[in-house]
Every structure is written in C-alpha cells, then in structure tokens.
Enzyme design. Structure first.
Site, PDB file in Angstrom:
ATOM      1  N   HIS A 271      47.943   6.637 -70.124  1.00 29.29           N
ATOM      2  CA  HIS A 271      47.679   6.130 -68.874  1.00 29.29           C
ATOM      3  C   HIS A 271      47.029   4.701 -69.281  1.00 29.29           C
ATOM      4  O   HIS A 271      45.935   4.541 -69.765  1.00 29.29           O
ATOM      5  CB  HIS A 271      46.388   7.075 -68.532  1.00 29.29           C
ATOM      6  CG  HIS A 271      46.718   7.886 -67.692  1.00 29.29           C
ATOM      7  ND1 HIS A 271      46.911   8.003 -66.256  1.00 29.29           N
ATOM      8  CD2 HIS A 271      47.071   9.338 -67.854  1.00 29.29           C
ATOM      9  CE1 HIS A 271      47.222   9.147 -65.639  1.00 29.29           C
ATOM     10  NE2 HIS A 271      47.540   9.851 -66.637  1.00 29.29           N
TER      11      HIS A 271
ATOM     12  N   CYS B 168      52.289   8.417 -65.960  1.00 29.91           N
ATOM     13  CA  CYS B 168      52.034   9.893 -66.131  1.00 29.91           C
ATOM     14  C   CYS B 168      52.873  10.783 -65.246  1.00 29.91           C
ATOM     15  O   CYS B 168      54.320  10.923 -65.254  1.00 29.91           O
ATOM     16  CB  CYS B 168      50.736  10.206 -65.725  1.00 29.91           C
ATOM     17  SG  CYS B 168      50.330  11.858 -66.605  1.00 29.91           S
TER      18      CYS B 168
ATOM     19  N   GLU C 117      46.237   2.170 -67.686  1.00 29.07           N
ATOM     20  CA  GLU C 117      45.367   1.605 -66.894  1.00 29.07           C
ATOM     21  C   GLU C 117      43.926   2.081 -67.176  1.00 29.07           C
ATOM     22  O   GLU C 117      42.913   1.416 -66.877  1.00 29.07           O
ATOM     23  CB  GLU C 117      45.318   2.146 -65.354  1.00 29.07           C
ATOM     24  CG  GLU C 117      44.935   3.552 -64.836  1.00 29.07           C
ATOM     25  CD  GLU C 117      45.998   4.619 -65.383  1.00 29.07           C
ATOM     26  OE1 GLU C 117      45.796   5.757 -65.134  1.00 29.07           O
ATOM     27  OE2 GLU C 117      46.927   4.259 -65.942  1.00 29.07           O
TER      28      GLU C 117
END
Length: 241
Positions: free
Chosen positions: A217, A115, A219
C-alpha cells in the site's frame, strides 16, 4: 498546465450506528486522495455503481485510474469454488472494478492497482489467486501486518528490466503488507516484476507498462517513506501526456 484527473475506485460502508443503521456510504481511504494531491494530480473518487453505461461515462472524465483495495476477489472469476479461509467477497464490486479497468484499457490511460487492485487485474487478465496464504505450500512470510500502516515490515526485490524499477530507481524496497490472498498464477499477458523473499508476487505490469499493480500500500507510506510517492508521481506524469 491543467492537472490530470486521477480516478480512484470507490467502495461502500454500511453504517452500523445511529441515527442511520444500514445506510450505505460511498468512500475511499483518505490516503489515496492525499497521495494524488501531494503528487500533482486531481483526485476523483469514482463511486460504486451497477450501471455499465454510467461506469463508462464516469471513465470519460478521468486521465488515469487507481484500483483501490478492499474485499477478496470472487474465486468464481478464476474458476474455483470458495475455500474455508476465503474472506468476504462482493461480486458486484468485482464487476464494477472490472468495467473501470476495461474502459481504462480501451482509452489507453495508465492504471495502478493496489493490493486487491493488483489481484483483480491479474485475475481479469487470466491469472489466479491463492484464496489464503496458508494454501501456499512454500514457507510464507507474514503478509497481514498488524502494525501501523505507515511502517514497512518486509523486503521486496524489483526486476531491473521493468517499469517499476524505473519508477523507484532501486532493486530492493521495504514495504507494508495487508493481505491474506496472493497471486498463484500470473496472467499470461502480465509480467511479475517484484517479489518478496518468499517468492510471493508483489508487483506486476503489462508489456507496455500502462497497467501495473503492487501488492503493498504505497498510499499508506506516502508520508513516512518519501520514495513511495514515486509511483503516484509517475502515474500522474503519464496521465498528463
């Protein structure tokens, strides 16, 4: 085999509650840590520091770098004045993350920007950003998702002649989205390798693939979308060479 140490750029929280209002705390979101552990690496949170010599020493202890999300990038870094919809900036963190990137590139270790991390990599390599998605003239999808972080909400197409394609083994993904700034000009030494259907750049990488960034994202998807672990597995595998 010794597991590689994966540095994750840290941010700061300012405590707003008793008993320590105004107290500064170093942190990263736990999903970054979990994604590294789950995929065979050792997470090392790199706390924000303003001493370049200490930053260099921090980087001596890691085998790969994740530049995490956070504040808007200071438009002064790409030669612009702040526009009305610019969010909060933190130039000192831009400098910190920039030094982490510089020292990682000197060491020739793999870097993953997430990001803001992607945006900062692009800017520091000579690219620019839209300070808000509303300043883009083309029709633009909703990129600031208000749903649960683990829910993919829009599609991304990946170029087949890219390292990112090699990582995912697919030319189309569904991803989550939490950003209001976008890449405007891609840096001259980076290649745009993933885009949303509205043309917004969602992934970039260097020619040698050592430095890459994604606008989504992964993660936050590591539990709900198993395929998103591939990008961490790849980073850790390359760090172990």
């Amino acid at each position: 085999m010794t597991k590689p140490i994966i540095g994750i750029s840290g941010s700061e929280l300012i405590d707003q509650s008793a008993p320590f209002p105004g107290y500064r705390r170093s942190y990263v979101n736990e999903d970054y840590v979990d994604s590294v552990v789950q995929n065979g690496g050792v997470p090392f949170i790199i706390p924000f520091i303003e001493d370049d010599d200490v930053i260099r020493e921090q980087m001596e202890h890691v085998d790969a770098l994740i530049l995490s999300g956070g504040h808007d990038v200071d438009p002064a870094l790409y030669g612009e004045e702040p526009e009305q919809k610019l969010g909060e900036i933190w130039p000192a963190r831009d400098h910190f993350d920039g030094k982490l990137l510089e020292f990682a590139e000197e060491k020739k270790i793999p870097v993953l920007g997430v990001c803001r991390g992607l945006q900062l990599i692009n800017v520091l390599h000579g690219g620019s950003l839209y300070q808000d998605l509303s300043y883009r003239s083309e029709k633009t999808l909703k990129h600031s998702q208000n749903h649960t972080p683990s829910l993919p909400t829009h599609g991304v197409k990946i170029e087949k002649d890219s390292k990112l394609y090699d990582i995912y083994g697919k030319s189309e993904l569904r991803v989550n989205s939490f950003h209001h700034q976008l890449i405007k000009k891609v840096a001259p030494d980076l290649k745009a390798v993933a885009t949303a259907s509205d043309g917004v750049v969602e992934g970039v990488e260097s020619e040698d693939g050592l430095v890459m960034g994604v606008q989504w994202h992964p993660e936050m998807l590591h539990r709900s979308v198993d395929l998103q672990n591939n990008i961490f597995k790849n980073l850790i595998k390359r760090a172990n060479k």
